[in-house]
Design a protein around this motif. Structure first.
Motif, short mmCIF file in Angstrom:
data_model
loop_
_atom_site.label_atom_id
_atom_site.label_comp_id
_atom_site.label_asym_id
_atom_site.label_seq_id
_atom_site.Cartn_x
_atom_site.Cartn_y
_atom_site.Cartn_z
N TRP A 283 54.14 36.35 32.39
CA TRP A 283 53.51 36.11 33.69
C TRP A 283 52.17 36.83 33.80
O TRP A 283 51.18 36.26 34.27
CB TRP A 283 54.45 36.56 34.82
CG TRP A 283 53.71 36.87 36.12
CD1 TRP A 283 53.46 38.09 36.63
CD2 TRP A 283 53.10 35.92 37.01
NE1 TRP A 283 52.75 37.98 37.80
CE2 TRP A 283 52.51 36.66 38.06
CE3 TRP A 283 52.99 34.53 37.02
CZ2 TRP A 283 51.82 36.06 39.12
CZ3 TRP A 283 52.31 33.92 38.07
CH2 TRP A 283 51.74 34.68 39.11
N TRP A 284 52.11 38.09 33.34
CA TRP A 284 50.87 38.84 33.52
C TRP A 284 49.76 38.32 32.61
O TRP A 284 48.58 38.34 32.99
CB TRP A 284 51.13 40.33 33.27
CG TRP A 284 51.97 40.91 34.35
CD1 TRP A 284 53.28 41.27 34.28
CD2 TRP A 284 51.57 41.13 35.71
NE1 TRP A 284 53.72 41.72 35.50
CE2 TRP A 284 52.69 41.64 36.40
CE3 TRP A 284 50.37 40.95 36.40
CZ2 TRP A 284 52.65 41.97 37.76
CZ3 TRP A 284 50.32 41.28 37.75
CH2 TRP A 284 51.44 41.78 38.41
N LYS B 123 49.51 35.15 31.78
CA LYS B 123 49.11 33.91 32.45
C LYS B 123 48.32 34.19 33.72
O LYS B 123 47.38 33.46 34.06
CB LYS B 123 50.36 33.07 32.78
CG LYS B 123 51.21 32.71 31.59
CD LYS B 123 50.70 31.51 30.87
CE LYS B 123 51.05 30.23 31.58
NZ LYS B 123 50.61 29.04 30.83
N PHE B 124 48.71 35.24 34.44
CA PHE B 124 48.02 35.53 35.69
C PHE B 124 46.52 35.78 35.45
O PHE B 124 45.67 35.17 36.11
CB PHE B 124 48.63 36.75 36.39
CG PHE B 124 47.89 37.15 37.64
CD1 PHE B 124 48.14 36.50 38.83
CD2 PHE B 124 46.91 38.13 37.61
CE1 PHE B 124 47.43 36.82 39.98
CE2 PHE B 124 46.20 38.47 38.74
CZ PHE B 124 46.45 37.81 39.94
N TYR C 98 43.65 33.29 36.55
CA TYR C 98 42.77 33.74 37.62
C TYR C 98 41.32 33.47 37.20
O TYR C 98 40.49 33.09 38.02
CB TYR C 98 42.96 35.24 37.90
CG TYR C 98 42.16 35.71 39.10
CD1 TYR C 98 42.72 35.70 40.37
CD2 TYR C 98 40.84 36.14 38.97
CE1 TYR C 98 41.99 36.12 41.48
CE2 TYR C 98 40.10 36.55 40.07
CZ TYR C 98 40.67 36.54 41.33
OH TYR C 98 39.93 36.93 42.42
N PHE D 147 53.33 29.39 36.83
CA PHE D 147 52.53 30.47 36.25
C PHE D 147 51.07 30.04 36.11
O PHE D 147 50.16 30.88 36.11
CB PHE D 147 53.06 30.85 34.88
CG PHE D 147 54.33 31.68 34.90
CD1 PHE D 147 55.03 31.89 36.07
CD2 PHE D 147 54.81 32.24 33.73
CE1 PHE D 147 56.19 32.65 36.08
CE2 PHE D 147 55.97 33.01 33.73
CZ PHE D 147 56.66 33.20 34.90
N PRO E 5 48.18 31.62 39.98
CA PRO E 5 46.97 32.42 39.80
C PRO E 5 45.69 31.66 40.18
O PRO E 5 44.74 32.26 40.69
CB PRO E 5 46.98 32.76 38.31
CG PRO E 5 48.39 32.62 37.89
CD PRO E 5 48.95 31.52 38.73
#
Length: 457
Positions: free
Chosen positions: A249-250, A252-253, A257, A387, A391
């Protein structure tokens, strides 16, 4: 014999080509908006800090429509087939939005058509992706996804290059800063023709397999609320989510973003810094923004090449290191654009961006395939879509607040921010695990094709 276990007839290369041909037109539609939407909004009077929120249709419609349409088409059977009604209706509505997009006189109309276009494209894309899985046996997946990847990338490249092709044929790029130039208008007209012809050809030339027991199929899906069922599955999947996906997730975030900033601001950055044309009424603005098509073409060609090379690299250094290196190189590519005004060096930087994009569109799906139970792959692919979308929504709702201050009202600084986000994502990628490394070309091409259909809107 159940539909799942039934051996499907082998398809010839040209049958696979015909089945995938509609991707060319649908991705032409996506490519048109990615290359031209920000300049169109600027011609209609939008200021640069407003652009992210004007792009909000993409991730919102992707988040809501793709899983819903996917679930609905799973439970559909008509005399026209299971998937065909959805991608035909989506392509028809999308082509109407494409036809009017460059001709409407007001910004709110262009934004409204963008929402319609993205909703329609997502309606077409999810069932189309499922059609490939419906028709192909596992031993044909490599060639199937190779053709699909070619169509997906080819449609976007053709759309991106079309304004320059129009310019080469003598079509006018003249504009007073409010009027959309002919090179863009004609590109959209060609887009309407491309979408309708390619999708219609696939519908005409490709037969869908009905369920083995049609009555049992209808009874199974009769009276079921697919939307509520999908929400329950997603909720349970989030509770049971493997740790590897939580770490993912992080990555992909930060990746997602930053990535919308490329589509929103790269054309404007090239126009401002390589053509000295910061506003739509500046001489050279139309030619400058048209060159983003070349930049995206360089990126897409590099991405396709790296998709073929990715399995070999994964075997040598592992999944997480491959993912991290690809993201870092993409980040360096974006940041390096800050240091040049030369167009050919911007294109060279986009080769590095293409490597980063290869990591973004292949590695999460390869990692997820190893991390989640096969019987729950569908719902976790839906979460991967979230995901991607969440973002982007956060990015589009926040960038406008600091564009004029932190980014100093310069689209090139937005591109640099995108690079910084990829560099941060590459650090988070190192927190992933390397449980398995038996990835082949089919895995990489399938991941790239599936991800493009989920992300390029």
């Amino acid at each position: 014999m159940s539909e799942t276990n039934k051996r499907k007839p082998r398809m010839s290369f040209w049958q696979i080509w015909n089945m995938s041909f509609g991707f060319l037109g649908i991705q032409y539609g996506f490519g048109l908006q990615q290359a031209n939407l920000s300049p169109i909004f600027r011609y209609h009077g939008a200021v640069e800090h407003e652009l992210p929120i004007l792009w909000l249709a993409g991730p919102v419609t992707g988040l809501l429509i793709q899983p819903l349409i996917g679930a609905m088409s799973d439970g559909t059977w008509t005399r026209f087939g299971r998937r065909k009604p959805y991608f035909l209706i989506g392509a028809l509505v999308g082509s109407i939005a494409v036809m009017f997009m460059p001709y409407v006189p007001y910004l709110w109309m262009a934004v409204g058509l963008f929402w319609i276009l993205d909703a329609a494209m997502n309606t077409a894309m999810e069932p189309y992706r499922a059609l490939v899985g419906d028709k192909l046996n596992s031993d044909q997946r490599t060639i199937g996804y190779a053709v699909q990847t070619f169509m997906l990338a080819g449609g976007q490249m053709l759309a991106g290059l079309m304004p320059l092709i129009m310019l080469a044929f003598g079509v006018s790029s003249a504009t007073d800063g409010n009027e959309i130039p002919d090179i863009v208008k004609y590109s959209f007209v060609i887009g309407v023709v491309a979408m309708l012809i390619t999708v219609s050809w696939t519908a005409y030339s490709t037969e869908e397999y009905p369920p083995d027991d049609l009555e049992a199929f209808r009874k199974e899906h009769e009276g079921k609320n697919k939307f509520t069922g999908a929400l329950k599955d997603i909720y349970q999947a989030m509770k049971d989510m493997p740790d590897e996906l939580r770490r993912l997730w992080w990555v992909k975030f930060f990746s997602w973003y930053g990535m919308p900033l490329m589509w929103q601001y790269l054309a404007l950055s090239i126009a401002r810094h390589s053509f000295n044309a910061p506003t739509p009424d500046s001489p050279g603005f139309a030619e400058g923004t048209a060159n983003v098509g070349v930049a995206f073409t360089v990126m897409n060609i590099t991405t396709v090449v790296m998709s073929f090379l990715a399995p070999t690299i994964i075997q040598r250094i592992g999944k997480k290191n491959t993912y991290s290196v690809f993201l870092a190189l993409g980040g360096i590519g974006f940041v390096s654009i800050l240091f040049t005004q030369q167009l050919h060096l911007v294109f060279a930087a986009m080769m590095l961006v293409g490597i980063g994009w290869a990591g973004i569109v292949t590695m999460p799906f390869i990692i997820a395939a190893d991390a989640v139970p096969p019987q729950r792959m569908g719902v976790y692919m839906g979460l991967l879509n979230a995901f991607i979308c969440l973002p982007q929504i956060i990015s589009m709702l926040t960038v406008g607040f600091y564009y004029d201050t932190l980014l100093m009202s310069d689209p090139r600084n937005a591109i640099v921010l995108c690079g910084i986000c990829l560099l941060i994502a590459s650090i988070f990628a190192l927190r992933l695990h390397d449980d398995k490394t038996d990835t082949d070309t089919g895995d990489a091409l399938q991941a790239e094709a599936e991800s493009r259909t989920m992300t390029e809107r």
